[in-house]
Write a protein that holds these residues in place. Structure first.
Motif, short mmCIF file in Angstrom:
data_model
loop_
_atom_site.label_atom_id
_atom_site.label_comp_id
_atom_site.label_asym_id
_atom_site.label_seq_id
_atom_site.Cartn_x
_atom_site.Cartn_y
_atom_site.Cartn_z
N GLN A 61 2.17 2.10 -3.40
CA GLN A 61 1.11 2.60 -4.26
C GLN A 61 0.77 4.05 -3.89
O GLN A 61 0.56 4.88 -4.77
N ILE A 62 0.71 4.33 -2.59
CA ILE A 62 0.43 5.69 -2.14
C ILE A 62 1.53 6.64 -2.62
O ILE A 62 1.26 7.74 -3.11
N VAL A 94 0.84 -1.20 0.00
CA VAL A 94 0.00 0.00 0.00
C VAL A 94 0.88 1.26 0.00
O VAL A 94 0.61 2.21 -0.74
N ALA A 127 -9.52 5.58 4.43
CA ALA A 127 -8.32 4.75 4.65
C ALA A 127 -7.14 5.62 5.09
O ALA A 127 -6.40 5.25 6.01
#
Length: 161
Positions: free
Chosen positions: A29-30, A26, A149
């Motif tokens: 990707q961020i 994650v 999120a």
């Protein structure tokens, strides 16, 4: 004695780098998405002679007139000495003023000037258009999920999880 080299160990020319393993994280990707956003935001703010940090500081000061420098540093999550450079730049451009807090002579209250408020209005409109352009094609429910999120990640860090 020389070891035998298996075909898997032979050097081959990489024609395309695979980041498939990294794409499973994650954070990676961020970071990739942030790079796209940051690059476009820099281009969006350039006509206003603002950078991401000076823009953020200006918006927070306009939205919170009279806030102290320490409050701004906390809101921006940056070290206070690093904030001084940002504040100095905004003040030099006559976008903000620093007024001594009467009850604490060591503290300064930050306020936007008329020029600062005008630049705020123009730059917020440009950044709003920047976000709309980048998020075109992403539905509102997905955006809400992503924002939730991000908030959960921040909260987990604050709570020490």
């Amino acid at each position: 004695m020389k070891k035998a080299v298996t075909p898997a160990q032979e050097s081959t020319e990489v024609t395309k780098v695979s980041d498939a393993t990294m794409r499973g994280f994650v954070g990676y990707q961020i970071k990739r998405a942030f790079n796209v956003i940051q690059d476009d935001l820099a281009k969006t703010l350039k006509p206003f002679e603002l950078r991401m940090l000076t823009y953020t500081a200006l918006v927070l000061i306009v939205d919170n007139p009279g806030m102290r420098q320490s409050q701004l540093a906390d809101a921006m999550d940056i070290e206070r000495p690093n904030l001084v450079v940002i504040i100095d730049e905004l003040e030099r451009r006559e976008l903000i003023v620093r007024d001594r807090v009467p009850t604490d002579r060591r503290a300064y209250a930050l306020k936007a000037t008329l020029a600062g408020r005008r630049l705020y209005e123009k730059s917020v409109a440009a950044v709003t258009a920047h976000e709309e352009r980048l998020l075109r094609g992403v539905d509102k429910d997905t955006i809400a999920t992503v924002l939730a999120a991000m908030k959960a990640i921040e909260k987990a860090k604050r709570d020490g999880s």
